[in-house]
Every structure is written in structure tokens, then in C-alpha cells.
Design a protein around this motif. Sequence first.
Motif, mmCIF file in Angstrom:
data_model
loop_
_atom_site.group_PDB
_atom_site.id
_atom_site.type_symbol
_atom_site.label_atom_id
_atom_site.label_comp_id
_atom_site.label_asym_id
_atom_site.label_seq_id
_atom_site.Cartn_x
_atom_site.Cartn_y
_atom_site.Cartn_z
ATOM 1 N N PHE A 509 0.852 -1.188 0.000
ATOM 2 C CA PHE A 509 0.000 0.000 0.000
ATOM 3 C C PHE A 509 0.888 1.238 0.000
ATOM 4 O O PHE A 509 1.807 1.348 0.814
ATOM 5 N N ASP A 511 0.865 5.314 0.360
ATOM 6 C CA ASP A 511 0.008 6.422 0.783
ATOM 7 C C ASP A 511 0.234 7.644 -0.095
ATOM 8 O O ASP A 511 1.027 7.612 -1.051
ATOM 9 N N LYS A 519 0.758 -4.716 3.587
ATOM 10 C CA LYS A 519 -0.498 -5.088 4.206
ATOM 11 C C LYS A 519 -0.846 -6.514 3.809
ATOM 12 O O LYS A 519 -0.432 -6.990 2.752
ATOM 13 N N ILE A 521 -3.899 -9.842 3.947
ATOM 14 C CA ILE A 521 -5.235 -10.379 4.174
ATOM 15 C C ILE A 521 -5.059 -11.853 4.529
ATOM 16 O O ILE A 521 -4.454 -12.615 3.770
ATOM 17 N N ALA A 557 -13.226 -6.261 9.446
ATOM 18 C CA ALA A 557 -11.959 -5.577 9.167
ATOM 19 C C ALA A 557 -11.649 -5.593 7.671
ATOM 20 O O ALA A 557 -11.072 -4.634 7.137
ATOM 21 N N ASP A 560 -13.810 -2.873 6.126
ATOM 22 C CA ASP A 560 -13.314 -1.543 6.486
ATOM 23 C C ASP A 560 -12.059 -1.184 5.696
ATOM 24 O O ASP A 560 -11.918 -0.042 5.234
ATOM 25 N N GLU A 561 -11.161 -2.149 5.529
ATOM 26 C CA GLU A 561 -9.923 -1.829 4.812
ATOM 27 C C GLU A 561 -10.168 -1.624 3.322
ATOM 28 O O GLU A 561 -9.588 -0.725 2.712
ATOM 29 N N ARG A 562 -11.025 -2.448 2.743
ATOM 30 C CA ARG A 562 -11.331 -2.315 1.316
ATOM 31 C C ARG A 562 -12.319 -1.160 1.035
ATOM 32 O O ARG A 562 -12.511 -0.800 -0.116
ATOM 33 N N LYS A 563 -12.916 -0.650 2.140
ATOM 34 C CA LYS A 563 -13.909 0.439 2.000
ATOM 35 C C LYS A 563 -15.017 0.053 1.008
ATOM 36 O O LYS A 563 -15.354 0.817 0.094
ATOM 37 N N ASP A 587 -15.700 -9.147 13.862
ATOM 38 C CA ASP A 587 -14.260 -9.370 14.014
ATOM 39 C C ASP A 587 -13.964 -10.297 15.185
ATOM 40 O O ASP A 587 -14.563 -10.174 16.265
ATOM 41 N N ASN A 598 -6.589 -8.558 11.700
ATOM 42 C CA ASN A 598 -6.352 -8.315 10.283
ATOM 43 C C ASN A 598 -7.586 -8.690 9.457
ATOM 44 O O ASN A 598 -8.437 -9.463 9.920
ATOM 45 N N PRO A 599 -7.685 -8.177 8.250
ATOM 46 C CA PRO A 599 -8.738 -8.649 7.339
ATOM 47 C C PRO A 599 -8.642 -10.157 7.165
ATOM 48 O O PRO A 599 -7.535 -10.708 7.043
#
Length: 785
Positions: A509, A511, A519, A521, A557, A560-563, A587, A598-599
Motif C-alpha cells: 500500500f 500512501d 499489508k 489479508i 476488518a 473496512d480496509e477495502r472500503k 471481528d 487483520n482482514p
Amino acid sequence: MNQNTMLKYIFKQEWFKLIKNKYISLLKISGLVIGLWVFMVSGYYILHELSFDHFQEQANNKYSIEYRESYGDDYFSFSLPYPLTDSLQNNYPEVKTSIAFESKENTIYIETPNGYTTSKKNKIAFVEENFFNFFNFDFILGDVHNSFSIPNPIIISEEIARHHFNGSDAMGKLIKLRIDNKFYEFIITGIIKNPPGNSNVGFHWIASLSHYMKNAGNYQYASDLEFKCKCFIELWPGTYPDQFLSKLSEDYNRLAKLTYEPNIVATPITKLHIDKNVAKRLKIFTALGILILIISVVNYILLSTVEKTQQIKQLAIEKITGAKQIHFIVKNLISILIYSILSFGITIVAFIITKPYFPIFFKGVSDSNLDTSIVTYSLIGAIIFILVSTVFITQIIHVDQKPIDILKNKFVRGKTRKFVFNSLLIFQLIAFIVLISCSVFIHKQLVFMQESKLGFNQESLIIQKIAPEDVHSYHAYKTELKKHPSIINVGASSAPPLSGQLYIYGFIFTDSLGNQQFKSIEYANIDRDFFKTLELKFKEGTDFPESSADYCVVNQAFIDERKIEHPMEDKVELGGKEYHICAILEDFHQSSMHSAINPFVAYLNPNQITYALIRYTGHPHKAIALLKNNTEKYLPNTIFEYDFMDEKIKSSYLDEARFSNIIRILTILSILIAVLGLLGLSHFSSLMKIKEIGIRKVNGAKTTEIMTMLNKDIFKWVVVSFIIATPIAYYIMHKWLENFAYKTTLSWWIFVGAGIAALSIVLLTVSLQSWRAATRNPVEALRYE
């Protein structure tokens, strides 16, 4: 009187004082012994951690080499291909010797007439013959040159030989091991001494790499770029690894046809053990060892002040008769030397007696080949510190005392002397209030981690590993178990919680500032009853549909991470394939409370499971007997082993439990040192005010009023110490909590409780002495001096 005669006279005089003043002498020696013992134990542990592989020949020129991928502060390490690392000394002039070997640390099963037994040690290395030229292993039976001369050789440690093969009778035995669910036959050709606990290559099983690879069916391993193994090198003296690594990177790039410049790193073998966690522990124990030593020195100084007050007339007479300042310094030095030598001897005895119990608190120290003389030298250094610091500070307290003041009992009355004396007392009180706070808080964090719900029901849950050959029989095994009323449910997974067997999808990832972060999964293959057995909760959906090939279940999770705005409608790409999300789990923790959640992705794939999870009711022994009988019937290739989930969770916090016990012991010891000092100080206070007590009693003062008078100063200093100690303890615990993803709160009651506990201990200790002084016959008090 010549110098030698004077020194002998002073020595006898100080020794006589030590014998005469048994009460104060015992307090002083006890405090020093405690401080020196803690310092010695801390030093022993620290030196153990820093000594890894220093005993190897030419250790400063030996390195481990590996390939790393770095992402910010994090990095991943990978072994290098065997064809690249084989015989590096033949291709690079900087390299004197190189070795490459394969190692494993999974459970090793030993075949016996009654089935299989688990090995006491599970580290095995598959090596080339020059392995023993690089690392020092001492042979008890067999030797380096002949141990690999026959097919399928294996060399074992004396502990393995003693526990499993009847000691020296093991030589020449044909044994069968199960490693990674494969069976291997070996002939024992050597027995070595147990590898020391301060070695990075502490193998108890050592076998031939070539024979192992042939048995595994990889005859072309010498040219197989996919076969990667550990590599160590020894450089010629005076050679730095940078130039060699640059050339090795170029060759790796060319050989593997990489599209990027590989980052190959050489780490000295003497520094392999010192990772971030070890470095933090070393800082903590260094600070604790020095702190307790300083507390004991402060205690000694305070008690020495008490003793000087008891000898007030003698000091005045010596000054009046012409004694010089150097005379008092020499007397002080000899006195401290006598106490130090006595304390040193007692500490050495205490260290020897308690050393067998160190492994309870410090992992690996019992097997270390650490030279304890280094620790003794450290202790001698501590005594030198005690001598210098004590002489210096006591001279500040006692310097420039006028004989007329001494005869009037005006001891420690100047502003400087009073400030130093009170500062030492406050420091001692601060130290043990901080330690009480930290001890309580560390225990609170440990309880928080052990008792926190991980998002599933961890009670009455058994984990059992299933052999790959028996996966096809798992359904029959499960069906039979569920017929029994004591079995509530049976599920399966390739990676149940806390197994450490999770697969991951990794991605980078970047930024908005261009910083890269790795990151991951996590994913696992499960059967349909996995969720029910763990009693997991769903936020949306309930389970897999009948046709589950293109479906997956994820946790919150992941969403949330993948939105993902519409998770039950959108498809997600995983491992190069698109999946529909059929359910979303609340979770839950796949790892301990050290790590953040973690996801997570679950696939319905019962043919790829490796663990069964069994939820039972009733007595656990009955459930275990039932599992064992059915394992023998339906899972013939599975060695019956199991874990209770709640015990597995508890064992994941063993390091914190050890640390909590250490802090608790140090807290008790610091309190004991403080109590010793307070006993002396309260005795000192009652002596200083003995006439005042007598006068007050003659004039009708009550015992409680006199005790209040004697205790009010120490009460004031406890309050001041508490005010100073609270922010210090808060900061220390705040920094310590940074090691945990999930943490308890820094509750105010911990600090208040520590203050109350400190005040209670202090007042109880001081009040004992105050009560004795307050109840003394006033006539005796008025006759004093």
C-alpha cells in the motif's frame, strides 16, 4: 603510629562497631545483599542475551546472509537459493568458508513399538559435512569425519539420546522419524553435547542434506533455484561484507533473472539474536538492575547516617583530639569495604543457591555456556560503585561538622546536608511507589489479555491436528463424534485461532506521500461447521450457499480496509480470482491480543483442512478418551495430539507472565529494602528526639500524640514521593503499552492504590519503632546521655 598500624587499628575499630551494632549492621548488609543479588541476576541475564554465538571460533568474521524486502520500518526476510550459496568460497575471494543448510522446527515424531512419541526437542538441521567446521559442536560419540560416511546418517544430542534411545546405546540404531507428515529412516552415527542455550543454531537433530533431499525426491536440488536454505559465511579477517554483497546481488540478479536489484543483507552471528523485542527487554532489565542497586546504596547511606548519629560523642572526641578529614574518609572507606566484602560473599552464595530457579523467569539461561566470571567482575564493578558513591555522598552529609555541634546532637542540620538526606529518602520512596504501580498495572494488562474475549467461545474447545492422509476420513470421524451427547459440535479449518498457520495475500500500500507499507489479508479453508463450533457471530448473512465455489465469508476488518460500500452485492478480487461475499463476520482474533485484527477471508474447502475443532460438554477427560478411540479407528495416520483452546491462549502470554513475576519480585525486594531503611530511620528519629519524648510524657502527652509527632515528617515525604512518582509510573506504563495492539486502561486507582500501599507499609514500619519510643519510661528517656 605508622600508617599500617593505623589502618589495622581502624579496621579492628570498624569491625568491632559492626559486631556491636548488630541491629543497624544487619539492616545495612541485608539491603546491600538484595541490591547486589538483583544486579548480579540482571547482569547474568543481560550478558546471556548478548553472548549468543560469541563462543564460536572467529565469531566476529561470521555472518548470516539473507534477502530482505523492506516496507517502511518493517521488512521480510527470505533465504537465498541453494545454487547461489553453494561453496561461495570458490567464487568470491572475500569468503573464507560458507555453509548452506535446511532447518525445520516442527514437531518431530519418533516411532516406537507402541506407536509414535513426540521428541523432547524439535529443531532439526539438514547439513553438509563442513557444517561442523563452521559451528562448534562437541562430539561425545562418533566424530565429524565418519558421521556422514554411511547412508541416511543422523547425529543427536545427549538429551535426545538419554530421553529416547537409552543413552550411549543409541549409536548405530535405525530410527524412523515423522517430519512434516513424511516418514524418514535414519541411522544414528554420532552423539553430541547439548547445544548451549546462547546459540542461534541450537539443533538437537543433525542429518545429511544430500540424503534428506534424495529421500524427499529432489535429486536436482543443487541446481534448483526454488530450493532455498539458510546460508552462513566466514569472511577473511579485515574484510568487510559490503563489496562481497554487491557482487552477490549482481550474481543473484543474473542467475534468477530478476527485474529488480535484490537487497541482500549480512548480519553478524553475534547480533542475530538481538531483535527489537530482545533489545527492549535488555533496556528494561538494565534499568531495573541499576535501579535496585541504587536503592540499596541509598539505603546503606541513610543507615550509615543513623549509625553515625549513634556514635556522635566518639566523633566529637576524635575531632577535638585533632583527627583530620582524611582520617574520617579512611574510616568511612574501610567501613564500607568491610560491609561490601561481607555482602559480596553472601551475594555469591545466594546467587549459586538461586541459579537453578532462573529458567522459571528467564528463558534459555540454564543451558547457556556463559562464563560466570564475567558476572563476578560486574559484581566487583558494582561494589566499586558502592564504595565511591557512598564515600562521596556520606562526606557531603558529614563534612564540616563542628565538635560543639556534635556534642549538642546537631547532626545533619545544615541545609545542604538536610537536602541530600531528604532527597535520598524521597528517591527510595519514589522508586518503590513506581515499582508497586508498575507491578499492579502489568498484572492488570496480563489479566486483561488472558480474560478478554477473542470474539469466539474459547471454553470447552479442543484443537486436534489431522494428518493430510486422513483428511478424506475426516467426515466419517466427525459424524461418529457427533453421535455422542458430550460432543456439541465439530468443525475444521486449515488455520484455527492461535495456530499460526494462516495463509496470507500480501500487497503493498502506497500512501499519498509515497510511503510504502506492507499489508496482508489472512485466509483459511474451512468446513461448514467451523462458524458454529467457534460460535462466531455474523453481521450480515449466515453461511455459505449450497454452491460455494465462487463465494467467501469475510470479517468486518476486511470490509473496512477495502472500503466496500455494498459488500453483499459487489465482487472482490482475491488471489487473482473474483468472489461474491456471502456473509460478514464480526471481528474475532486469529492471533493473541498482541496483534491487531487483520482482514480475514474464509473459503468453504473441507478437502484442505488440517485441524479439527471439537466443542464438548462435561468432563474433559471423557471427551479426550472419546477422541482418542475414534482417532485410532478413523484417522490411522494421525498421531493423537490435542490442545485445549483456553490453555493455548494462556500459553501465548508466557513472556508477559514471566515479566509480571519478575516485576512482582523486584517490587517486593525494593519494598523490603525500603522497610530496612525505614526501620533504621525511625530508630534514628526516636534517638534524636528521645529527650523531647521524655519531657512530653512527663507533661502528660499521650502515646498517640507522640507517635503522631514522630510520624508526621515521614508522612510528608511519602506524599511528596507519591506526587513525583505518579507521572513517572504513568509515562513508563504508557511506553510499555505501545507493545500491544489491545491494552487495558491506565486506571487512576492503580496509582492511588500504590500510594496507599506505600503509605501503609511506611507507617506500619515506622509506627512499630515509634510505639516503642512512645511507650518507653520517661525517666529512662531523660537519663539518655
